[in-house]
Motif scaffolding. Structure first.
Motif, short mmCIF file in Angstrom:
data_model
loop_
_atom_site.label_atom_id
_atom_site.label_comp_id
_atom_site.label_asym_id
_atom_site.label_seq_id
_atom_site.Cartn_x
_atom_site.Cartn_y
_atom_site.Cartn_z
N GLN A 114 -65.42 -52.70 87.47
CA GLN A 114 -66.57 -52.07 86.85
C GLN A 114 -66.58 -50.57 87.11
N GLY A 115 -66.09 -50.17 88.28
CA GLY A 115 -66.01 -48.74 88.59
C GLY A 115 -65.12 -47.98 87.63
N TYR A 116 -64.10 -48.65 87.10
CA TYR A 116 -63.18 -47.98 86.17
C TYR A 116 -63.85 -47.67 84.83
N GLY A 117 -65.02 -48.25 84.59
CA GLY A 117 -65.75 -47.95 83.37
C GLY A 117 -66.12 -46.48 83.26
N THR A 118 -66.24 -45.79 84.40
CA THR A 118 -66.53 -44.36 84.39
C THR A 118 -65.49 -43.60 83.59
N LEU A 119 -64.23 -43.98 83.78
CA LEU A 119 -63.13 -43.35 83.06
C LEU A 119 -63.32 -43.53 81.55
N ALA A 120 -63.62 -44.74 81.12
CA ALA A 120 -63.80 -45.02 79.70
C ALA A 120 -65.00 -44.28 79.13
N ALA A 121 -66.08 -44.22 79.90
CA ALA A 121 -67.28 -43.52 79.44
C ALA A 121 -66.98 -42.04 79.21
N GLU A 122 -66.24 -41.44 80.12
CA GLU A 122 -65.87 -40.03 79.96
C GLU A 122 -65.02 -39.82 78.71
N VAL A 123 -64.06 -40.68 78.49
CA VAL A 123 -63.20 -40.56 77.31
C VAL A 123 -64.02 -40.58 76.03
N LEU A 124 -64.95 -41.50 75.94
CA LEU A 124 -65.77 -41.61 74.74
C LEU A 124 -66.61 -40.35 74.53
N SER B 88 -69.87 -54.86 81.92
CA SER B 88 -70.69 -54.35 80.83
C SER B 88 -70.87 -52.84 80.96
N ILE B 89 -71.18 -52.21 79.85
CA ILE B 89 -71.47 -50.79 79.85
C ILE B 89 -72.67 -50.49 80.74
N GLU B 90 -73.66 -51.38 80.74
CA GLU B 90 -74.87 -51.15 81.53
C GLU B 90 -74.55 -51.12 83.02
N ARG B 91 -73.75 -52.06 83.50
CA ARG B 91 -73.39 -52.07 84.93
C ARG B 91 -72.43 -50.93 85.25
N ALA B 92 -71.60 -50.56 84.29
CA ALA B 92 -70.71 -49.41 84.50
C ALA B 92 -71.52 -48.14 84.67
N ALA B 93 -72.63 -48.02 83.95
CA ALA B 93 -73.49 -46.84 84.08
C ALA B 93 -74.08 -46.75 85.49
N GLN B 94 -74.46 -47.90 86.05
CA GLN B 94 -74.96 -47.90 87.42
C GLN B 94 -73.87 -47.45 88.39
N SER B 95 -72.66 -47.96 88.20
CA SER B 95 -71.55 -47.55 89.06
C SER B 95 -71.31 -46.05 88.96
N GLY C 186 -62.88 -47.28 91.90
CA GLY C 186 -63.12 -48.70 92.08
C GLY C 186 -63.55 -49.12 93.46
N ALA C 187 -62.75 -48.80 94.47
CA ALA C 187 -63.04 -49.24 95.83
C ALA C 187 -64.39 -48.77 96.36
N PRO C 188 -64.78 -47.50 96.15
CA PRO C 188 -66.10 -47.08 96.65
C PRO C 188 -67.25 -47.86 96.04
N VAL C 189 -67.17 -48.16 94.75
CA VAL C 189 -68.24 -48.92 94.09
C VAL C 189 -68.35 -50.32 94.69
N ALA C 190 -67.20 -50.98 94.85
CA ALA C 190 -67.22 -52.35 95.40
C ALA C 190 -67.74 -52.35 96.83
N LEU C 191 -67.36 -51.35 97.62
CA LEU C 191 -67.81 -51.28 99.01
C LEU C 191 -69.31 -51.06 99.08
N VAL C 192 -69.82 -50.13 98.29
CA VAL C 192 -71.26 -49.86 98.30
C VAL C 192 -72.05 -51.09 97.86
N ARG C 193 -71.60 -51.72 96.76
CA ARG C 193 -72.34 -52.90 96.28
C ARG C 193 -72.34 -54.01 97.33
N GLN C 194 -71.21 -54.19 98.01
CA GLN C 194 -71.14 -55.24 99.02
C GLN C 194 -72.10 -54.97 100.17
N ILE C 195 -72.19 -53.73 100.60
CA ILE C 195 -73.10 -53.38 101.70
C ILE C 195 -74.56 -53.56 101.27
N LEU C 196 -74.90 -53.09 100.07
CA LEU C 196 -76.27 -53.21 99.59
C LEU C 196 -76.68 -54.67 99.44
#
Length: 411
Positions: free
Chosen positions: A205-215, A22-29, A79-89
């Motif tokens: 979900q981390g790749y959503g940053t790319l889409a957000a920037e494009v928009l 979702s856009i909301e979770r992408a914003a958190q990432s 992508g990888a940094p977001v997944a790693l951080v979420r897993q640790i948290l």
């Protein structure tokens, strides 16, 4: 022949998919990634290519240049940094950990015995290794036989332990899963499989940053997309699902036409579209486009791709090389760009579609089309890049600088 997907729909973004991406979770990432020193602080450039647009018979052509995302040279750093951080948290919810603290290495002492592992064709593994190094945990990367020594050394430079196998990418994924189970390590993979979905979802979900920037860069509005068509690289489907889901949620039924491009011999998404379910590639999988040389579609990614991708396109390696050279050459109106083998795949697929009247008609490509490409990687294997393009990435970047400084340079 390109496959027009009969299951693609134009409707509001489904709630069952929004529960995953979702856009909301992408914003958190995106907020988390703002603290990652691996990434450049500014959005990656969105370049117009007016001369190439005219050659292809299009109104506009733009390219989002992910080679500038970070020192790692590819979109995988999202992508990888977001997944790693979420897993640790999530693993240590009561320890007072935070994303900024993790990226700054504040908890290195606590995490020194925590080990993550993944298989890779190169870019995901390098991004995971770099993120693990900055956070302070251990990292093991499984490489298959076709991964170049140059890419291996780039991953090992981030203190990752390398495990080599003789098989292909899919076999390396299986080996990483086996090692994770055997030693109690945490797999941070960018493809899903039975019983393993949440972490690949976090990567996507981390790749959503790319889409957000494009928009933002294109001033797109929900009911008025800046682009009529968007071409996305295939692989296991993670990038395509991450970007397509974001654009679909933002634009709803007005979303752009979405096309996926992959190598002829690694056509797992094309075959999935024809079969109606996540499937395997029909060919050898071995491709110059190393980042797209995947034999099996991610079942999780396929949930998003089946209803959103309008057309699946396969390309020969030679066409990707031609696209690399065209982007490197630039022109009076087009900035020279360093695009790796996988990075140029979108242009290769677009060129293939524009060569034939029937193909253009099938996906509504015409003189009014406004098309977005994503250059997913730079010269992540500099030696391979030089061999294929005929000059070094440094040489192309020098010409890029000269182009920018020319008196009549656009913009």
């Amino acid at each position: 022949m390109p496959y027009v997907n009969p299951h693609a729909v134009r409707a509001p973004y489904p709630e069952n998919l929004r529960q995953w991406l979702s856009i909301e979770r992408a914003a958190q990432s995106r907020d988390w990634l703002a603290n990652c020193s691996l990434l450049n602080p500014l959005p990656t450039p969105l370049h117009p290519l007016p001369d190439l647009a005219r050659q292809l018979g299009l109104a506009q052509l733009w390219v989002k240049d992910e080679s500038q995302r970070s020192i790692l040279g590819s979109f995988k750093a999202l992508g990888a940094p977001v997944a790693l951080v979420r897993q640790i948290l999530e693993r240590w919810p009561d320890q007072g950990l935070s994303a900024p603290g993790l990226f700054s290495g504040e908890y290195r002492a606590r995490l020194k015995d925590f080990t993550v592992i993944s298989a890779t064709d190169g870019n995901h593994g390098r991004a995971l290794a770099a993120a693990a190094q900055s956070i302070g945990c251990r990292c093991v990367i499984v490489l298959h036989a076709q991964v170049s020594l140059e890419r291996e050394l780039a991953i090992a430079a981030h203190d990752a332990h390398i495990v080599r196998i003789r098989g292909n990418y899919d076999q390396s994924v299986a080996e990483a899963a086996r090692l994770a189970t055997a030693y109690g390590w945490q797999a941070i993979a960018d493809t899903s499989y039975a019983g393993y979905e949440q972490i690949p979802c976090d990567v996507m979900q981390g790749y959503g940053t790319l889409a957000a920037e494009v928009l933002e860069q294109s001033a797109s509005q929900p009911a008025q997309p800046a682009f009529s068509h968007v071409l996305l690289q295939g692989g296991v489907g993670g990038l395509a699902a991450g970007v397509a889901s974001y654009l679909w949620q933002f634009h709803g039924a007005a979303r752009p036409r979405l096309l996926v491009v992959e190598p002829e011999q690694a056509d797992c998404l094309y075959q999935s579209a024809r079969a109606g379910h996540a499937a395997r590639a029909s060919g050898s999988v071995d491709s110059l486009m190393a980042g797209l040389a995947c034999g099996a579609a991610s079942p999780l990614a396929w949930r998003f791709l089946q209803p959103s991708i309008d057309c699946f396109v396969t390309i020969p390696d030679a066409l990707a090389v031609d696209a690399m050279r065209r982007l490197a050459a630039g022109s009076a109106g087009d900035i020279p760009l360093v695009a790796g083998e996988s990075g140029a795949a979108g242009l290769a697929g677009l060129s293939l579609m524009c060569q034939d009247v029937a193909r253009r008609k099938a996906v509504h490509l015409d003189a009014h089309s406004r098309v977005l490409l994503i250059n997913t990687e730079g010269a992540t294997s500099p030696t391979v890049y030089q061999q294929l393009v005929g000059e070094t990435a440094h040489s192309v970047l020098q010409r890029q600088q000269q182009w920018r400084q020319a008196p009549n340079a656009p913009g």
